[in-house]
Design a protein around this motif. Sequence first.
Motif, PDB file in Angstrom:
ATOM      1  N   PRO A   1      12.416  44.856 163.784  1.00 33.42           N
ATOM      2  CA  PRO A   1      12.252  43.810 164.968  1.00 33.42           C
ATOM      3  C   PRO A   1      11.907  44.455 166.414  1.00 33.42           C
ATOM      4  O   PRO A   1      12.477  45.586 166.575  1.00 33.42           O
ATOM      5  CB  PRO A   1      13.671  42.909 165.086  1.00 33.42           C
ATOM      6  N   GLY A   2      11.157  43.733 167.117  1.00 32.49           N
ATOM      7  CA  GLY A   2      10.777  44.484 168.568  1.00 32.49           C
ATOM      8  C   GLY A   2       9.412  45.225 168.269  1.00 32.49           C
ATOM      9  O   GLY A   2       8.876  45.331 169.567  1.00 32.49           O
ATOM     10  N   ALA A   3       8.951  45.532 167.234  1.00 33.46           N
ATOM     11  CA  ALA A   3       7.811  46.704 167.063  1.00 33.46           C
ATOM     12  C   ALA A   3       6.604  45.833 167.464  1.00 33.46           C
ATOM     13  O   ALA A   3       5.621  46.473 168.010  1.00 33.46           O
ATOM     14  CB  ALA A   3       7.528  47.286 165.738  1.00 33.46           C
ATOM     15  N   GLU A   4       6.726  44.706 167.246  1.00 37.46           N
ATOM     16  CA  GLU A   4       5.342  43.762 167.939  1.00 37.46           C
ATOM     17  C   GLU A   4       5.257  43.782 169.621  1.00 37.46           C
ATOM     18  O   GLU A   4       4.069  43.466 169.951  1.00 37.46           O
ATOM     19  CB  GLU A   4       5.396  42.519 167.428  1.00 37.46           C
ATOM     20  N   GLN A   5       5.990  44.332 170.174  1.00 33.35           N
ATOM     21  CA  GLN A   5       5.678  44.769 171.487  1.00 33.35           C
ATOM     22  C   GLN A   5       4.803  45.775 171.841  1.00 33.35           C
ATOM     23  O   GLN A   5       4.384  45.753 172.950  1.00 33.35           O
ATOM     24  CB  GLN A   5       7.227  45.080 172.124  1.00 33.35           C
ATOM     25  N   GLY A   6       4.502  46.682 171.000  1.00 34.92           N
ATOM     26  CA  GLY A   6       3.444  47.619 170.972  1.00 34.92           C
ATOM     27  C   GLY A   6       4.403  48.860 171.507  1.00 34.92           C
ATOM     28  O   GLY A   6       5.270  48.652 171.871  1.00 34.92           O
TER      29      GLY A   6
ATOM     30  N   HIS B   1      18.831  51.523 166.660  1.00 39.33           N
ATOM     31  CA  HIS B   1      19.444  50.030 166.653  1.00 39.33           C
ATOM     32  C   HIS B   1      18.519  48.882 166.041  1.00 39.33           C
ATOM     33  O   HIS B   1      19.071  48.129 165.450  1.00 39.33           O
ATOM     34  CB  HIS B   1      19.663  49.717 168.278  1.00 39.33           C
ATOM     35  N   ALA B   2      17.439  49.474 166.342  1.00 43.13           N
ATOM     36  CA  ALA B   2      16.302  48.291 165.881  1.00 43.13           C
ATOM     37  C   ALA B   2      16.226  48.471 164.179  1.00 43.13           C
ATOM     38  O   ALA B   2      16.214  47.529 163.367  1.00 43.13           O
ATOM     39  CB  ALA B   2      14.733  48.442 166.330  1.00 43.13           C
TER      40      ALA B   2
ATOM     41  N   GLU C   1      21.325  41.717 168.186  1.00 40.99           N
ATOM     42  CA  GLU C   1      20.038  41.431 168.399  1.00 40.99           C
ATOM     43  C   GLU C   1      19.679  42.366 169.415  1.00 40.99           C
ATOM     44  O   GLU C   1      20.097  42.473 170.701  1.00 40.99           O
ATOM     45  CB  GLU C   1      19.781  39.908 169.052  1.00 40.99           C
ATOM     46  N   VAL C   2      19.046  43.336 168.962  1.00 40.12           N
ATOM     47  CA  VAL C   2      18.954  44.716 170.068  1.00 40.12           C
ATOM     48  C   VAL C   2      17.476  44.955 170.255  1.00 40.12           C
ATOM     49  O   VAL C   2      17.133  45.952 170.998  1.00 40.12           O
ATOM     50  CB  VAL C   2      19.544  45.813 169.589  1.00 40.12           C
ATOM     51  N   ALA C   3      16.446  44.227 169.487  1.00 34.61           N
ATOM     52  CA  ALA C   3      15.185  44.313 169.626  1.00 34.61           C
ATOM     53  C   ALA C   3      14.462  44.472 170.902  1.00 34.61           C
ATOM     54  O   ALA C   3      13.664  45.393 171.136  1.00 34.61           O
ATOM     55  CB  ALA C   3      14.354  43.586 168.665  1.00 34.61           C
TER      56      ALA C   3
ATOM     57  N   HIS D   1       7.899  51.475 164.005  1.00 36.46           N
ATOM     58  CA  HIS D   1       8.706  51.605 165.195  1.00 36.46           C
ATOM     59  C   HIS D   1       8.092  51.612 166.371  1.00 36.46           C
ATOM     60  O   HIS D   1       8.351  52.431 167.179  1.00 36.46           O
ATOM     61  CB  HIS D   1       9.771  52.756 164.961  1.00 36.46           C
ATOM     62  N   ALA D   2       6.972  50.642 166.462  1.00 40.50           N
ATOM     63  CA  ALA D   2       6.087  51.148 167.610  1.00 40.50           C
ATOM     64  C   ALA D   2       6.713  51.080 168.900  1.00 40.50           C
ATOM     65  O   ALA D   2       6.039  52.119 169.822  1.00 40.50           O
ATOM     66  CB  ALA D   2       4.865  49.983 167.461  1.00 40.50           C
ATOM     67  N   HIS D   3       7.445  50.130 169.317  1.00 42.50           N
ATOM     68  CA  HIS D   3       8.140  50.109 170.570  1.00 42.50           C
ATOM     69  C   HIS D   3       9.021  51.019 170.901  1.00 42.50           C
ATOM     70  O   HIS D   3       9.426  51.033 172.183  1.00 42.50           O
ATOM     71  CB  HIS D   3       8.806  48.769 170.719  1.00 42.50           C
ATOM     72  N   CYS D   4       9.419  51.829 170.279  1.00 41.05           N
ATOM     73  CA  CYS D   4      10.403  53.200 170.527  1.00 41.05           C
ATOM     74  C   CYS D   4       9.525  54.424 170.632  1.00 41.05           C
ATOM     75  O   CYS D   4      10.072  55.571 170.882  1.00 41.05           O
ATOM     76  CB  CYS D   4      11.359  53.371 169.005  1.00 41.05           C
TER      77      CYS D   4
END
Lengths: 426, 586
Positions: free
Chosen positions: B386-391, B152-153, B490-492, B79-82
């Motif tokens: 989803p979204g974790a690749e944003q760092g 949500h992710a 689609e909440v990422a 969950h990197a982006h969180c």
Amino acid sequence: MHTTSWHSVGPSLDECIKCNICTSYCPVSAVTDLFPGPKYSGPQAQRFRESGQPDTPDQAVDYCSGCRVCNEVCPTGVKIAELNARARAQIAKEKGIPLRNRLLGRNELMGRIGHYAPRLANFGLHNAVSRFLAEKVMGIARQAPLPYWSTDGSFGAWFKRTQKERLHARQKVVYFHGCATMYYEPFIGKAAVAVLEHNGYEVIVPPQNCCGLPMLSNGEFAAAEGYHQRNVNSMAGLARGGYPIVGTSTSCTLTLKEEAPELLDMHSPDVTALKMGVWDIFEWLRELHEEGKLRTDFRPINLKLPYHAPCQYRAHRVGKPALEIMALIPELEIPESHARCCGIAGTYGYKTEKYQIGMDVGEELFQFVREQGDDVTMTACDSETCRWQLEHGTDLPSRHPIEVLAAAYGLYDLETRELTSQSNSM
Amino acid sequence: MKRINTEILVIGGGATGTGIAWDAALRGFAVALVERRDLTHGTTGRYHGLLHSGGRYVVKDPQSAVECIQENRTLRHTHAHCIEETGGLFVVTPEDEGDFPDLFVQGCAETGVPCNEISVAAALRREPLLNPRISRVFEVPDGSADSFLATHATAQAARQAGARILTYHAVTGLLVTGGDGDKRVVGARVMDAVSGEEIHIHAAMVINATGAWAGRITGMVGIPISVIPGKGTMVAMNHRLVNTVINRCKMPADGDIIVPVHTVAVIGTTDERVADPENLRIEPWEVQLMLDEGEKLVPGISRARVVRAWAGVRPLYQEDYTGDSRDATRKFALLDHQRGHGVAGLITITGGKWTTFRLMAEKTVDLAVDYLGERQPCRTASTQVPGAEQGHYWLGHRLHEIEEEHLQGELICECELVTRTMIENAAKRNPTVTLDDIRRDVRLGMGPCQGGFCTYRAVGILHELARQAEGAGPTEEETKEGTERDAAWEVAYLQSPRHNLSADERPARDEAGLQPNLLLRDFLQERWKGVTPILWGRQLKQERLDELIYLNLMNADHLPQTGEKSPLTDFYLYDATPNEQTEAPA
Ligand SMILES: Cc1cc2nc3c(=O)[nH]c(=O)nc-3n(C[C@H](O)[C@H](O)[C@H](O)COP(=O)(O)OP(=O)(O)OC[C@H]3O[C@@H](n4cnc5c(N)ncnc54)[C@H](O)[C@@H]3O)c2cc1C
Ligand code: SF4
Ligand code: SF4
């Protein structure tokens, strides 16, 4: 900069109630989309700027001119312009300071270098080729109103040279001339000395250097700190001794009074003593007048003289003392400008990318002057760079109110900007 | 009446329930999750924001500490982006007792929580507002985490793996077969809170992940379990006064942590036993206590602006427990009701921490596997949502993106930098019943003005969407699938202005029922609820301006349809009667 509340202006962001009044007054965001406005760049963005971040979150704050119109209108006392100045300093720390900004920040150094051979320096700077190069190489706008070095010596040299003629009296006042008076406009200082002596005060000119404001507005806080400390060392004693310290440059006096201590977090007893002892010259003259001590032996000046109180002056929050005193001069008609800013804002309008913004901001003022009619031959304004901008934007000469006052006492010629023989014989 | 068949039915859309849905779906089970409101409406959306390093528990509850540090490492990946890598400090203030710091160091060593003693001078360089009178400082890998986004992710990941997520669906009863001795739970009666429709969901296993409400679900089949609701109050300061999590180095107590989350710093918490997990009144002494305790860590903090206070309830399970709630175990309770109470088909998971939700979900599904049979192994520890690749999250990212994409003119919520398309997309991409749902997606109204300037703007946008949606029924495919309001999920990237430069092309559809006046009133009431307990000084000035805008200028008190209610209208009212069983400390 770690956290906002660490420094003295930061906590003021908590005062913001998001009303947008500042945004609707900011003269810069009114003319360009490059600057998102005081609320946005000030208290709002600041909440996102803390901590060591992987990247500088925003750079648009560099387009804030520092005019402080926002501070003036904010109903809750947010120190918006100072928050912006802090943010610029942070960017400067992270991204480095361009040579251009270093140079503009050191107008004292420039002044000193040029004044040794002013004619040569003037030619060197004010020819098409070098202005072209300055623009290309350094980003100093070709058209912007750079000053001319004084060709009859610095103010300091004049003051020393005329020591014998100077008034020696029990009542004394300290004069802070600033760099512009020192090297480019010594006549402002001469007018100030003439007015002060005419009122029976001996003028002391202590050793002093640049107030540091150009460095502060270009984000060079460390350098500014050294400059301010030297001024403090030189003048705190005089301030403690009860001597009023007056200045003709509204931005220098504002820096000594408020900007330097606040932005640099300098709060020693000496800094505070100086801060409390500094006056704008008209602020002080008004005080004198209220005590019934200002001489009012004015000659009529039959002139229509549009006057612009510069934004730096309004930031003193002392009303418009220059206007009040000039209003005492018989026959002088003074239409008062309500323009927010002339656009130059210290060194802002000199920068190539900001020159046009500065001119667009100033348009409000230029138009006001044009609307006064063809019989206007001259304008008045307290701050040096504003006057140069005003001249640039209107093609009319502009004078400092102290010159007007000196002329009303019969001590000074408004056209030639020279002291009259009467004053020399004082 | 509608009927849905699934293998696993999860009740509760907090971190735990959503984590279970994700885990079970990844293992190949057919899963449905029901949450009676929006995801994270329970404790998960009202917590402190701390990704524990485990440091807090090394002395008192070493097993929790071990779990925390393990999950701390795992979530940083999944969950990197969180998560913001703030780091944490444990500081010994002059008030803190003698040998605890040494026990702390020893506990860290024993539990594997990395701990590094640094000089007070170094700590003050890092956090200049810290109390200069502290004597020792230990650095640990705490972080801060956005539980709205994380849940949500996780839900999106679960959906991608085939799970169905039904929000605004409340369980009103359990479906049971058999009698005494061979009772079996075979599903649940569920009420669609928006349409009022009843649905029966049949499942081979029902997992009760309703946190502090867990006893209510088991009570439906006569199982008395004791979940102690422990109310915790927190106050949020108007800006980050610290950029590192600051903990007192002492036995866990009230108000001993300050967490920088997004644009605010949160002081917390209290811990008070309450009877009802639902209506949580914040007592004046609680706010005062948080500020007084905050002063010990950051002198002067009580004079800074407070924007809001809120409370969550700890679901603390302890068999036959009667003592003070802070001392109840923080470890989670996984209850196999077949073994424990002779009721098959039902598992309860409660307690624990946000930080350990993934681990709790894993253990819960492991237990379900005992009954449902082996499928694929658990994969959540190594699968990114989803979204974790944003760092990792960083504080300035929105400001940065807004400037790079020139979106300054697009802002609807200026305080938290939310653009028009972020709101439109939030409304379209996951179920939206109130503006509060959008707040959780994009942080609408969470800044200094607390909705003063964005509420009417956002309502206007939703009104537009609702009008576009009128008459536009569900597509054929959607009817076939039978999905209700669980739109696209689609909440990422909802938190990123850059990822929402243009509005979702999907036509508006589910927004048809939204009533602008009701949205406005509900959200104003919801924001007001959190401001009431801290109404003094600068926030009072702010509320006066907000009041002038809504009550004087817009006459919001007398809009048409005053009688209308959303499923949350009553919840948003501020109940001024004191909670039962709360007593001010002597
Ligand atoms: C004040 C406080 C601060 C905290 N701070 C931290 C922290 O900083 N770090 C940390 O790691 N942990 C923290 N915790 C612990 C953590 O927040 C919780 O352990 C965690 O959020 C629990 O999640 P959950 O999913 O089990 O419960 P919840 O989030 O409460 O989820 C249960 C859900 O079930 C739903 N539900 C209830 N009844 C029904 C029904 N009949 N039908 C359908 N749905 C229903 C509810 O609406 C709710 O959304 C804190 C807890 C509190 C109280
Ligand atoms: S100082 Fe002037 S330019 Fe800068 S934000 Fe304020 S009003 Fe605008
Ligand atoms: S005028 Fe002052 S209070 Fe109003 S938005 Fe600007 S900074 Fe905030």
